[in-house]
Design a protein around this motif. Structure first.
Motif, PDB file in Angstrom:
ATOM      1  N   ARG A 102       0.682  -1.112  -0.054  1.00 38.67           N
ATOM      2  CA  ARG A 102       0.164  -0.021   0.042  1.00 38.67           C
ATOM      3  C   ARG A 102       0.814   1.444   0.110  1.00 38.67           C
ATOM      4  O   ARG A 102       0.281   2.364  -0.025  1.00 38.67           O
ATOM      5  CB  ARG A 102      -1.009  -0.045   1.404  1.00 38.67           C
ATOM      6  CG  ARG A 102      -1.856  -1.120   1.494  1.00 38.67           C
ATOM      7  CD  ARG A 102      -3.080  -1.340   0.221  1.00 38.67           C
ATOM      8  NE  ARG A 102      -3.782  -0.356   0.150  1.00 38.67           N
ATOM      9  CZ  ARG A 102      -4.374   0.092  -1.208  1.00 38.67           C
ATOM     10  NH1 ARG A 102      -4.289  -0.836  -1.992  1.00 38.67           N
ATOM     11  NH2 ARG A 102      -5.053   1.229  -1.165  1.00 38.67           N
ATOM     12  N   GLN A 113      -3.350  -3.662  -5.220  1.00 40.43           N
ATOM     13  CA  GLN A 113      -4.426  -3.413  -6.152  1.00 40.43           C
ATOM     14  C   GLN A 113      -4.304  -2.582  -7.607  1.00 40.43           C
ATOM     15  O   GLN A 113      -4.831  -1.762  -8.007  1.00 40.43           O
ATOM     16  CB  GLN A 113      -5.433  -2.418  -5.430  1.00 40.43           C
ATOM     17  CG  GLN A 113      -6.075  -3.285  -4.365  1.00 40.43           C
ATOM     18  CD  GLN A 113      -7.396  -2.414  -3.869  1.00 40.43           C
ATOM     19  OE1 GLN A 113      -7.277  -1.293  -3.809  1.00 40.43           O
ATOM     20  NE2 GLN A 113      -8.368  -3.365  -3.313  1.00 40.43           N
ATOM     21  N   SER A 143      -3.671   3.678   6.399  1.00 38.76           N
ATOM     22  CA  SER A 143      -5.061   4.248   6.746  1.00 38.76           C
ATOM     23  C   SER A 143      -6.029   2.960   7.100  1.00 38.76           C
ATOM     24  O   SER A 143      -5.344   1.752   6.999  1.00 38.76           O
ATOM     25  CB  SER A 143      -5.893   5.150   5.517  1.00 38.76           C
ATOM     26  OG  SER A 143      -6.002   4.058   4.662  1.00 38.76           O
ATOM     27  N   ARG A 144      -6.993   3.288   7.823  1.00 37.58           N
ATOM     28  CA  ARG A 144      -7.842   1.931   8.094  1.00 37.58           C
ATOM     29  C   ARG A 144      -8.330   1.442   7.111  1.00 37.58           C
ATOM     30  O   ARG A 144      -8.260   0.291   6.969  1.00 37.58           O
ATOM     31  CB  ARG A 144      -9.081   2.716   8.855  1.00 37.58           C
ATOM     32  CG  ARG A 144      -9.628   1.769   9.813  1.00 37.58           C
ATOM     33  CD  ARG A 144     -11.013   2.331  10.520  1.00 37.58           C
ATOM     34  NE  ARG A 144     -11.014   3.161  11.426  1.00 37.58           N
ATOM     35  CZ  ARG A 144     -12.009   3.475  12.116  1.00 37.58           C
ATOM     36  NH1 ARG A 144     -13.135   3.116  12.016  1.00 37.58           N
ATOM     37  NH2 ARG A 144     -11.534   4.374  13.280  1.00 37.58           N
ATOM     38  N   ARG A 145      -8.576   2.002   5.653  1.00 38.24           N
ATOM     39  CA  ARG A 145      -8.823   1.364   4.399  1.00 38.24           C
ATOM     40  C   ARG A 145      -7.534   0.453   4.051  1.00 38.24           C
ATOM     41  O   ARG A 145      -7.841  -0.533   3.624  1.00 38.24           O
ATOM     42  CB  ARG A 145      -9.137   2.502   3.407  1.00 38.24           C
ATOM     43  CG  ARG A 145      -9.613   1.850   2.288  1.00 38.24           C
ATOM     44  CD  ARG A 145     -10.208   2.830   1.247  1.00 38.24           C
ATOM     45  NE  ARG A 145     -10.508   2.261   0.101  1.00 38.24           N
ATOM     46  CZ  ARG A 145      -9.748   2.228  -0.990  1.00 38.24           C
ATOM     47  NH1 ARG A 145      -8.320   2.715  -0.882  1.00 38.24           N
ATOM     48  NH2 ARG A 145      -9.777   1.608  -2.205  1.00 38.24           N
ATOM     49  N   ASP A 146      -6.299   0.980   4.193  1.00 39.82           N
ATOM     50  CA  ASP A 146      -5.333   0.196   3.960  1.00 39.82           C
ATOM     51  C   ASP A 146      -5.208  -1.097   4.585  1.00 39.82           C
ATOM     52  O   ASP A 146      -4.922  -2.193   4.252  1.00 39.82           O
ATOM     53  CB  ASP A 146      -3.764   1.008   3.940  1.00 39.82           C
ATOM     54  CG  ASP A 146      -4.008   2.137   3.105  1.00 39.82           C
ATOM     55  OD1 ASP A 146      -4.233   1.933   2.063  1.00 39.82           O
ATOM     56  OD2 ASP A 146      -3.256   3.145   3.427  1.00 39.82           O
ATOM     57  N   TRP A 147      -5.186  -0.944   6.121  1.00 43.60           N
ATOM     58  CA  TRP A 147      -5.405  -2.233   6.687  1.00 43.60           C
ATOM     59  C   TRP A 147      -6.332  -3.040   6.357  1.00 43.60           C
ATOM     60  O   TRP A 147      -6.286  -4.570   6.439  1.00 43.60           O
ATOM     61  CB  TRP A 147      -5.515  -1.922   8.162  1.00 43.60           C
ATOM     62  CG  TRP A 147      -4.301  -1.198   8.822  1.00 43.60           C
ATOM     63  CD1 TRP A 147      -3.949  -0.088   9.300  1.00 43.60           C
ATOM     64  CD2 TRP A 147      -2.785  -2.007   8.577  1.00 43.60           C
ATOM     65  NE1 TRP A 147      -2.591   0.041   9.760  1.00 43.60           N
ATOM     66  CE2 TRP A 147      -1.967  -1.013   9.549  1.00 43.60           C
ATOM     67  CE3 TRP A 147      -2.347  -3.350   8.301  1.00 43.60           C
ATOM     68  CZ2 TRP A 147      -0.576  -1.319   9.506  1.00 43.60           C
ATOM     69  CZ3 TRP A 147      -1.013  -3.511   8.592  1.00 43.60           C
ATOM     70  CH2 TRP A 147      -0.101  -2.580   8.893  1.00 43.60           C
ATOM     71  N   ALA A 148      -7.834  -2.561   5.968  1.00 42.28           N
ATOM     72  CA  ALA A 148      -8.892  -3.449   5.506  1.00 42.28           C
ATOM     73  C   ALA A 148      -8.410  -4.339   4.320  1.00 42.28           C
ATOM     74  O   ALA A 148      -8.825  -5.635   4.110  1.00 42.28           O
ATOM     75  CB  ALA A 148     -10.009  -2.728   5.329  1.00 42.28           C
ATOM     76  N   ILE A 149      -7.684  -3.654   3.234  1.00 41.52           N
ATOM     77  CA  ILE A 149      -7.268  -4.030   2.158  1.00 41.52           C
ATOM     78  C   ILE A 149      -6.285  -5.147   2.288  1.00 41.52           C
ATOM     79  O   ILE A 149      -6.412  -6.382   2.058  1.00 41.52           O
ATOM     80  CB  ILE A 149      -6.819  -3.320   1.189  1.00 41.52           C
ATOM     81  CG1 ILE A 149      -8.096  -2.187   0.662  1.00 41.52           C
ATOM     82  CG2 ILE A 149      -6.172  -3.741  -0.227  1.00 41.52           C
ATOM     83  CD1 ILE A 149      -7.678  -0.877  -0.078  1.00 41.52           C
ATOM     84  N   GLN A 167      -7.955  -8.188   3.881  1.00 41.06           N
ATOM     85  CA  GLN A 167      -8.592  -9.098   2.894  1.00 41.06           C
ATOM     86  C   GLN A 167      -7.585 -10.079   1.947  1.00 41.06           C
ATOM     87  O   GLN A 167      -7.753 -11.159   1.683  1.00 41.06           O
ATOM     88  CB  GLN A 167      -9.426  -8.037   1.955  1.00 41.06           C
ATOM     89  CG  GLN A 167     -10.186  -8.752   0.936  1.00 41.06           C
ATOM     90  CD  GLN A 167     -11.563  -9.646   1.522  1.00 41.06           C
ATOM     91  OE1 GLN A 167     -12.121  -9.233   2.517  1.00 41.06           O
ATOM     92  NE2 GLN A 167     -11.305 -10.873   1.117  1.00 41.06           N
TER      93      GLN A 167
END
Ligand code: ADP
Ligand code: MG
Length: 268
Positions: A100, A155, A111-117, A120
């Motif tokens: 990321r 991604q 970010s929180r979104r990065d950790w979610a990716i 996953q």
């Protein structure tokens, strides 16, 4: 679209690749196959612009790959190299989060979104249970799954995988093949180097087969390129080619060793 035209490459005047011509359509899987030392890893480096062609061209939508800025290439391509230089002392989850980096502002962590990716990607490669492990302590197959997770987390629209599933057991290899096929159906483009002829024929739209001298034996659909004659020329091995009785997929069966005791590499 990646277009390769009349590509030649040498290391120190030693020819490695000669007159390579093929293309990679978006949303397809292309498998590069050929014997050890035939130039597969070199070709992947040329495809992502890390090497300059000696002659011919590698173009991404018309622009020569080696002239594209590194940062731009990093946003377009996620790579799993054959030889992994592993950064030491990282937890697996941190290592996957490196995928990321290109999206983060200087000095800002994931970010929180990065950790979610990241989480996953770990789940998609059956690596969630490894998240807190030290990356230097993983088995070969575990490390390959984590490196695939890092590439997924990036991604990018294109993935380049250099023998990235070579150490996986049968079950994990199968689930990664299914994952790659799903990603491709969602529009991702995948260029992989693989020695697994059965899997490559099953998931690839196109195969590029090299001979031991780095010349192209064929480029096209698996059933055209992976012929008896080409396989014999590439590997010096006779195979029986059959269709799977359930689904009709191509299956390549090397002839049994039999009683012959002379290796094809020993000249009498
Ligand atoms: P493959 O991935 O098909 O096994 P490589 O692309 O790694 O083959 O290598 C092709 C040939 O180029 C081999 O003979 C290898 O020894 C040689 N080679 C690879 N990298 C280098 C290098 N950096 N310098 C000189 N020769 C190299
Ligand atoms: Mg290689």
């Amino acid at each position: 679209m990646i277009q390769v035209r009349n590509l030649d490459f040498s290391y120190h005047n030693q020819h490695v690749l000669q007159d390579i011509n093929f293309h990679v359509e978006p949303g397809t899987i292309v498998s590069i196959m050929g014997p050890n030392g035939s130039g597969k890893s070199t070709l992947l480096r040329l495809l992502r612009g890390r090497l300059k062609p000696e002659a011919g061209q590698v173009c991404w939508s018309g622009a020569e790959a080696y002239l594209l800025p590194r940062r731009e290439m990093a946003t377009r391509v996620a790579v799993v190299p054959q030889q992994m230089q592993q950064p030491f002392g990282f937890q697996v989850r941190e290592m996957v989060a490196m995928g990321r980096y290109i999206y983060q502002r200087a000095l800002a962590g994931p970010s929180r979104r990065d950790w979610a990716i990241v989480d996953q990607a770990l789940a998609d490669t059956d690596s969630s249970h490894l998240a807190r492990r030290c990356s230097a302590e993983l088995s070969g197959g575990e490390l390959q799954r984590v490196m695939l997770a890092r590439a997924l987390a990036q991604q990018a629209s294109v993935m380049m995988l250099d023998e990235a599933t070579s150490q996986l057991d049968m079950g994990h290899k199968r689930s990664i093949c299914m994952l790659l096929r799903d990603l491709c159906q969602q529009g991702k483009t995948i260029v992989q180097v693989s020695h697994d002829m059965n899997s490559a024929a099953e998931i690839s739209q196109q195969i590029l087969l090299l001979d031991p001298c780095g010349s192209q034996l064929g480029f096209g659909p698996p059933e055209d390129v992976l012929s008896n004659d080409h396989i014999q020329k590439a590997y010096g091995v006779e195979v029986d080619i059959e269709r799977h009785p359930r689904g009709g997929q191509l299956r390549f069966l090397p002839r049994p060793l039999g009683g012959a005791s002379i290796s094809p590499y020993i000249t009498p």
